[in-house]
Design an enzyme around this catalytic site. Structure first.
Site, PDB file in Angstrom:
ATOM      1  N   ASP A   1       0.846  -1.228  -0.082  1.00 49.20           N
ATOM      2  CA  ASP A   1       0.078  -0.001  -0.243  1.00 49.20           C
ATOM      3  C   ASP A   1       0.837   1.351   0.103  1.00 49.20           C
ATOM      4  OD1 ASP A   1      -1.682   2.187   0.893  1.00 49.20           O
ATOM      5  OD2 ASP A   1      -3.060   0.782   1.706  1.00 49.20           O
TER       6      ASP A   1
ATOM      7  N   THR B   1      -5.135  13.827 -13.956  1.00 50.27           N
ATOM      8  CA  THR B   1      -6.419  13.650 -14.631  1.00 50.27           C
ATOM      9  C   THR B   1      -6.809  15.265 -15.073  1.00 50.27           C
ATOM     10  OG1 THR B   1      -8.911  13.416 -14.762  1.00 50.27           O
ATOM     11  CG2 THR B   1      -7.571  13.567 -12.521  1.00 50.27           C
ATOM     12  N   ASP B   2      -7.714  15.278 -16.266  1.00 49.41           N
ATOM     13  CA  ASP B   2      -8.092  16.609 -16.607  1.00 49.41           C
ATOM     14  C   ASP B   2      -9.119  16.974 -15.754  1.00 49.41           C
ATOM     15  OD1 ASP B   2     -10.108  14.825 -17.627  1.00 49.41           O
ATOM     16  OD2 ASP B   2     -10.306  15.707 -19.494  1.00 49.41           O
TER      17      ASP B   2
ATOM     18  N   TYR C   1     -13.188  13.008  -5.978  1.00 49.38           N
ATOM     19  CA  TYR C   1     -12.021  12.292  -6.557  1.00 49.38           C
ATOM     20  C   TYR C   1     -11.042  13.451  -7.565  1.00 49.38           C
ATOM     21  CZ  TYR C   1      -9.583  10.509 -10.822  1.00 49.38           C
ATOM     22  OH  TYR C   1      -8.729  10.284 -12.047  1.00 49.38           O
TER      23      TYR C   1
HETATM   24  N1  LIG Z   1      -8.886   5.975 -16.315  1.00 53.83           N
HETATM   25  C1  LIG Z   1      -8.772   7.347 -16.918  1.00 53.83           C
HETATM   26  O1  LIG Z   1      -9.737   7.616 -17.906  1.00 53.83           O
HETATM   27  C2  LIG Z   1      -7.909   8.118 -16.417  1.00 53.83           C
HETATM   28  C3  LIG Z   1      -7.651   9.425 -17.077  1.00 53.83           C
HETATM   29  C4  LIG Z   1      -6.711  10.315 -16.493  1.00 53.83           C
HETATM   30  C5  LIG Z   1      -5.975  10.252 -15.243  1.00 53.83           C
HETATM   31  N2  LIG Z   1      -6.099   8.815 -14.666  1.00 53.83           N
HETATM   32  C6  LIG Z   1      -5.199   8.539 -13.593  1.00 53.83           C
HETATM   33  O2  LIG Z   1      -4.316   7.360 -13.965  1.00 53.83           O
HETATM   34  C7  LIG Z   1      -4.255   6.795 -12.822  1.00 53.83           C
HETATM   35  C8  LIG Z   1      -4.671   5.310 -13.124  1.00 53.83           C
HETATM   36  O3  LIG Z   1      -5.909   5.295 -13.406  1.00 53.83           O
HETATM   37  P1  LIG Z   1      -6.731   3.893 -13.657  1.00 53.83           P
HETATM   38  O4  LIG Z   1      -8.009   4.309 -14.413  1.00 53.83           O
HETATM   39  O5  LIG Z   1      -5.911   2.899 -14.423  1.00 53.83           O
HETATM   40  O6  LIG Z   1      -7.168   3.250 -12.165  1.00 53.83           O
HETATM   41  P2  LIG Z   1      -7.455   1.802 -11.856  1.00 53.83           P
HETATM   42  O7  LIG Z   1      -8.611   2.150 -10.747  1.00 53.83           O
HETATM   43  O8  LIG Z   1      -7.902   1.148 -12.717  1.00 53.83           O
HETATM   44  O9  LIG Z   1      -6.178   1.458 -11.241  1.00 53.83           O
HETATM   45  C9  LIG Z   1      -5.545   1.702 -10.102  1.00 53.83           C
HETATM   46  C10 LIG Z   1      -4.463   0.858  -9.460  1.00 53.83           C
HETATM   47  O10 LIG Z   1      -3.980   1.366  -8.256  1.00 53.83           O
HETATM   48  C11 LIG Z   1      -3.974   0.477  -7.223  1.00 53.83           C
HETATM   49  N3  LIG Z   1      -4.069   0.988  -6.017  1.00 53.83           N
HETATM   50  C12 LIG Z   1      -5.299   1.576  -5.255  1.00 53.83           C
HETATM   51  N4  LIG Z   1      -5.007   2.057  -4.122  1.00 53.83           N
HETATM   52  C13 LIG Z   1      -3.748   1.715  -4.033  1.00 53.83           C
HETATM   53  C14 LIG Z   1      -2.967   1.832  -2.833  1.00 53.83           C
HETATM   54  N5  LIG Z   1      -3.295   2.710  -1.776  1.00 53.83           N
HETATM   55  N6  LIG Z   1      -1.630   1.175  -2.790  1.00 53.83           N
HETATM   56  C15 LIG Z   1      -1.132   0.605  -3.789  1.00 53.83           C
HETATM   57  N7  LIG Z   1      -2.098   0.501  -4.958  1.00 53.83           N
HETATM   58  C16 LIG Z   1      -3.408   1.029  -4.978  1.00 53.83           C
HETATM   59  C17 LIG Z   1      -5.152  -0.561  -7.593  1.00 53.83           C
HETATM   60  O11 LIG Z   1      -4.924  -1.833  -7.279  1.00 53.83           O
HETATM   61  C18 LIG Z   1      -5.335  -0.520  -8.989  1.00 53.83           C
HETATM   62  O12 LIG Z   1      -4.286  -1.450  -9.612  1.00 53.83           O
HETATM   63  C19 LIG Z   1      -5.121   7.035 -11.764  1.00 53.83           C
HETATM   64  O13 LIG Z   1      -3.854   7.925 -10.836  1.00 53.83           O
HETATM   65  C20 LIG Z   1      -5.906   8.229 -12.484  1.00 53.83           C
HETATM   66  O14 LIG Z   1      -6.130   9.244 -11.596  1.00 53.83           O
HETATM   67  C21 LIG Z   1      -7.166   7.948 -15.311  1.00 53.83           C
END
Ligand SMILES: NC(=O)c1ccc[n+]([C@@H]2O[C@H](COP(=O)([O-])OP(=O)(O)OC[C@H]3O[C@@H](n4cnc5c(N)ncnc54)[C@H](O)[C@@H]3O)[C@@H](O)[C@H]2O)c1
Length: 351
Positions: A61, A132-133, A157
């Site tokens: 974590d 993120t945007d 979020y």
């Molecule tokens: N999905 C989108 O469209 C999008 C767009 C822009 C930015 N983002 C950013 O990109 C990143 C990844 O997004 P995603 O969609 O792949 O998210 P996701 O929810 O699919 O994956 C998040 C991962 O983080 C891990 N995680 C969560 N809490 C944790 C902790 N306390 N310690 C260690 N690991 C932990 C989870 O197990 C998971 O594998 C994020 O930071 C998100 O804000 C996402």
């Protein structure tokens, strides 16, 4: 090994694409994937790279300071690409504190570790924060988010991600930590947890279940193929200027309802259904609280400065995505049945 990189959240949707790209493209980098394996983390996403010699998985974590310290001592990281986060807006409305804990505190723990372990020399080090945007708030019918747009987050979020962005820049200005932030629009593609719009709709259409669309489906999002996001992260990590922010977007705005109609057309074709069959499943539901109307990214800086641009047209990317979900029923079933959680528990008892 030439460099040792920590990638956090590598078992998630975007993280797994970033890990795959780095492990395959840079055999002389050691890639350490740190992930807590929450409901969103799934090691099946990385089945094809798990045995590569330059890849290591660490379950843990990011808010656990002692564990993160121990990891930095063991591996002597040269760089961090930080993706671990709670990422689903609807969940943040139900349980904001989980988002503050992981997204704000977790980022601070990582920044602190970098500050401590890199204090003798910051040369060649980089903390890359994936954001993120949504930190920019919402747009009306006109205009785009640029890197200069003031932050105006409106959901727990986006507020937690904005806070983490501010912490990253604070560590840069206060402790001279080399950092880069990228703010990306909505991603789509394979390995996306089926609570998000596109995979949820594909799954429900496949199963002939209602496809929920918030409000009247008027909200506009700018969609980017996840592998293009991973490529952008690679480009920025290697060529970006420290202390800078880069916006990443697909130049690809869609109203939710238009996107769902397009998806229904593709699904009718793929499933051999008569045109218009899947669209009958569309069901309008009560709008999300504080639902931002429109996001649109101006990614000109990234394009002009570093030469990145999206590789796929949306229609092509969406077809590829549908094909992946239809060919990977088992993945979807495991994710939704919770069977993979059970697998982890059994797997990690043995260690
Ligand atoms: N999905 C989108 O469209 C999008 C767009 C822009 C930015 N983002 C950013 O990109 C990143 C990844 O997004 P995603 O969609 O792949 O998210 P996701 O929810 O699919 O994956 C998040 C991962 O983080 C891990 N995680 C969560 N809490 C944790 C902790 N306390 N310690 C260690 N690991 C932990 C989870 O197990 C998971 O594998 C994020 O930071 C998100 O804000 C996402």
């Amino acid at each position: 090994m030439q460099r040792t990189l920590l990638i956090t959240g590598g078992a998630g949707f975007i993280g797994s694409h970033v890990v795959r790209l780095f492990v395959n493209k840079y055999p002389d980098y050691r890639i350490v994937n740190l992930d807590a394996l929450t409901y969103a983390g799934n090691l099946e996403n990385l089945a094809d790279v798990k045995d590569k010699p330059n890849y290591t998985f660490e379950k843990g974590d990011i808010t656990d300071e002692a564990f993160v310290d121990q990891l930095f001592t063991s591996y002597q990281f040269d760089g961090v690409i930080h993706l671990a986060a709670e990422s689903h807006v609807d969940r943040s409305i139900m349980d904001p504190l989980a988002f503050i804990r992981t997204n704000v505190l977790g980022t601070a723990v990582l920044l602190n570790a970098c500050r401590k372990y890199w204090q003798d020399s910051m040369e060649g080090k980089l903390f890359y924060h994936v954001s993120t945007d949504e930190v920019y708030g919402t747009l009306g019918a006109e205009g785009f988010f640029t890197e200069e747009t003031p932050y105006d987050p409106r959901s727990p979020y986006s507020a937690s991600k904005a806070s983490s962005d501010h912490l990253v820049m604070a560590y840069h200005h206060t402790y001279h930590l080399p950092v880069i932030i990228s703010n990306c629009s909505n991603n789509y593609g394979s390995h996306h947890f089926p609570e998000k719009l596109i995979p949820l709709a594909i799954r429900n259409i496949r199963q002939n279940k209602p496809v929920p669309v918030y409000g009247k489906g008027e909200n506009v999002r700018d969609w980017l193929w996840v592998e293009d996001h991973a490529r952008a992260i690679d480009t920025i990590f290697h060529k970006g200027r420290t202390g800078e922010t880069y916006n990443i977007g697909g130049f690809n705005e869609w109203k939710n309802i238009d996107l769902i109609n397009l998806l229904c057309m593709i699904m009718d074709k793929k499933l051999g259904r008569a045109p218009g069959t899947s669209a009958q499943l569309i069901t309008f539901v009560k709008d999300r609280a504080g639902h931002d109307l429109r996001y649109a990214i101006d990614a000109t800086k990234l394009n002009k400065e570093l030469g990145w641009q999206p590789s796929l047209q949306f229609e092509e990317g969406l077809e590829k995505t549908v094909d992946w979900y239809l060919a990977n029923e088992e993945w979807l079933q495991h994710v939704t049945s919770g069977a993979y959680q059970q697998y982890y528990e059994e797997q990690y008892q043995k260690r």
